[in-house]
Design a protein around this motif. Structure first.
Motif, PDB file in Angstrom:
ATOM      1  N   GLU A   1       0.837  -1.198   0.000  1.00  0.00           N
ATOM      2  CA  GLU A   1       0.000   0.000   0.000  1.00  0.00           C
ATOM      3  C   GLU A   1       0.877   1.255   0.000  1.00  0.00           C
ATOM      4  O   GLU A   1       1.773   1.400   0.828  1.00  0.00           O
TER       5      GLU A   1
ATOM      6  N   ILE B   1       1.444   5.225   0.567  1.00  0.00           N
ATOM      7  CA  ILE B   1       0.937   6.384   1.298  1.00  0.00           C
ATOM      8  C   ILE B   1       1.740   7.602   0.848  1.00  0.00           C
ATOM      9  O   ILE B   1       2.972   7.573   0.862  1.00  0.00           O
TER      10      ILE B   1
ATOM     11  N   VAL C   1       2.783  11.579   1.298  1.00  0.00           N
ATOM     12  CA  VAL C   1       2.870  12.653   2.292  1.00  0.00           C
ATOM     13  C   VAL C   1       3.530  13.856   1.634  1.00  0.00           C
ATOM     14  O   VAL C   1       4.660  13.764   1.145  1.00  0.00           O
TER      15      VAL C   1
ATOM     16  N   HIS D   1       2.898  13.122  10.387  1.00  0.00           N
ATOM     17  CA  HIS D   1       1.822  13.061   9.395  1.00  0.00           C
ATOM     18  C   HIS D   1       1.218  11.657   9.287  1.00  0.00           C
ATOM     19  O   HIS D   1       0.224  11.473   8.586  1.00  0.00           O
ATOM     20  N   LEU D   2       1.831  10.677   9.964  1.00  0.00           N
ATOM     21  CA  LEU D   2       1.404   9.275   9.826  1.00  0.00           C
ATOM     22  C   LEU D   2       0.904   8.786  11.177  1.00  0.00           C
ATOM     23  O   LEU D   2       1.636   8.188  11.952  1.00  0.00           O
TER      24      LEU D   2
ATOM     25  N   ASP E   1      -1.109   6.456  12.043  1.00  0.00           N
ATOM     26  CA  ASP E   1      -1.308   5.025  12.246  1.00  0.00           C
ATOM     27  C   ASP E   1      -0.005   4.232  12.201  1.00  0.00           C
ATOM     28  O   ASP E   1      -0.015   3.006  12.296  1.00  0.00           O
TER      29      ASP E   1
ATOM     30  N   ARG F   1       6.693   9.195  -0.893  1.00  0.00           N
ATOM     31  CA  ARG F   1       5.867   8.007  -1.131  1.00  0.00           C
ATOM     32  C   ARG F   1       6.371   6.881  -0.229  1.00  0.00           C
ATOM     33  O   ARG F   1       7.518   6.447  -0.346  1.00  0.00           O
TER      34      ARG F   1
ATOM     35  N   VAL G   1       3.857   0.559   2.339  1.00  0.00           N
ATOM     36  CA  VAL G   1       3.699  -0.275   3.524  1.00  0.00           C
ATOM     37  C   VAL G   1       3.359  -1.690   3.079  1.00  0.00           C
ATOM     38  O   VAL G   1       2.295  -1.923   2.489  1.00  0.00           O
TER      39      VAL G   1
END
Length: 339
Positions: A21, A23, A25, A43-44, A46, A81, A84
């Motif tokens: 995945e 993510i 930012v 900013h993350l 989780d 980028r 994960v």
């Protein structure tokens, strides 16, 4: 995206990030200049900073087409980028796998792990691991082994390295063993059968080891970055010409325990483990290859022979020693016969 070119730093890599995945930012100009992992972590929500650092070290972060593996570098304004990967199953299932148990009490268990068994579930080795076997063997008495971060397993042997391992069965034992390993208050001796012999024949090697900037699947000796790694080694036996042996038996005592430490250090001394698929660059001599084929060697010739520690609960000194497994015994005999 910033117009400034991104310069390659120690620990950066040009490889494609792993699949998973993605993510995105976007960092504004006012956040540039701070430490990268700390800035991105804000900013993350989780993903913990420790988890982010591990992902960066694994090559999961890219910026302007460049893979970044140094979490401590300065952040730049622009689009990052982060890929994960899929999570490791959090609930390994008990499996009835035979274990060679050297010692067991209410607090811990010591086993002689065979080559070919991974310590814990991971992509490509989701089942038939030591964790799966311990869950079946110990049942509810094994504390916390069901998690992703191998709780209960306080140290790790590579899948194809055999030898002595200890696992905690209670939270208290887990904390105590973890402290012993973190403080290097552990006796650990490995036996390696090597291509050629290290030069010099015995000594201490102290370097910094971190992920290779050229191949993220490998570790490497680094000039900067990485973590301190210290190995004390001694050539116990050499086969072939005295001035230039073709193979050797080398005893290695670990002062630190970094990923692939012995394999990287021996390779840096010009004597990689026989059969090592990652660090055994260059073929061994013909007679050595014949001995390996005759012995049926299908993994790196490395065995964790000794593990000693103070019991985390009773404080009693405990020391466990195992002989070389059959494949390495056959290899030793074949080397002696042919060389």
């Amino acid at each position: 995206m910033t117009d400034e070119p991104v310069e390659l730093e120690d620990g950066d890599d040009l490889e494609t990030p792993p699949a998973g995945e993605a993510i995105l930012v976007e960092l504004p100009p006012e956040e540039a200049g701070a430490r990268l992992d700390k800035t991105l972590a804000a900013h993350l929500h989780d993903i913990s900073r420790a988890r982010l650092q591990a992902l960066i070290a694994d090559g999961a972060l890219s910026f302007a087409g460049l893979v970044l593996t140094d979490a401590s570098r300065k952040a730049q304004a622009g689009l990052y980028r982060l890929v994960v990967p899929p999570p490791t199953p959090a609930e390994p299932e008990p499996e009835a796998i035979p274990l060679s148990v050297l010692y067991e009490d209410a607090h811990l268990i010591v086993v002689d792990k065979p080559a070919g068994m991974a310590a814990h579930p991971a992509p490509g080795s989701e089942t038939a691991t030591l964790v799966n076997a311990l869950l079946h063997h110990c049942g509810d008495s094994l504390s916390g082994v069901g998690g992703v971060a191998r709780p209960g397993i306080v140290h790790r042997l590579d899948k194809d390295t055999s030898g002595v391992m200890v696992a905690a069965k209670t939270d208290a034992a887990h904390a105590g063993l973890s402290a012993l390993f973190a403080g290097h208050d552990i006796e650990r001796l490995y036996i390696a059968l090597t291509r050629g012999a290290p030069h010099p024949r015995s000594g201490d090697i102290a370097t910094r080891i971190g992920r290779s900037p050229h191949d993220r699947k490998k570790m490497a000796v680094l000039r900067s970055g990485g973590r301190e790694a210290i190995t004390h080694y001694k050539t116990e036996q050499a086969w072939g010409p005295a001035e230039k042996p073709l193979a050797a038996r080398v005893a290695c005592r670990l002062e630190t325990g970094r990923t692939h430490q012995i394999r990287v250090h021996l390779a840096s001394l010009g004597a990689p483990c026989l059969g090592d698929p990652l660090y055994g660059s260059g073929p061994p001599a013909a007679a050595v290859r014949e001995a390996m084929a005759e012995a049926g060697l299908s993994r790196q010739a490395l065995h964790a022979a000794v593990l000693g520690f103070h019991h985390p609960i009773t404080k009693k000194w405990m020391r466990f020693e195992t002989k070389l497994p059959e494949d390495l015994q056959r290899l030793t005999a074949a080397l002696a016969e042919k060389l």
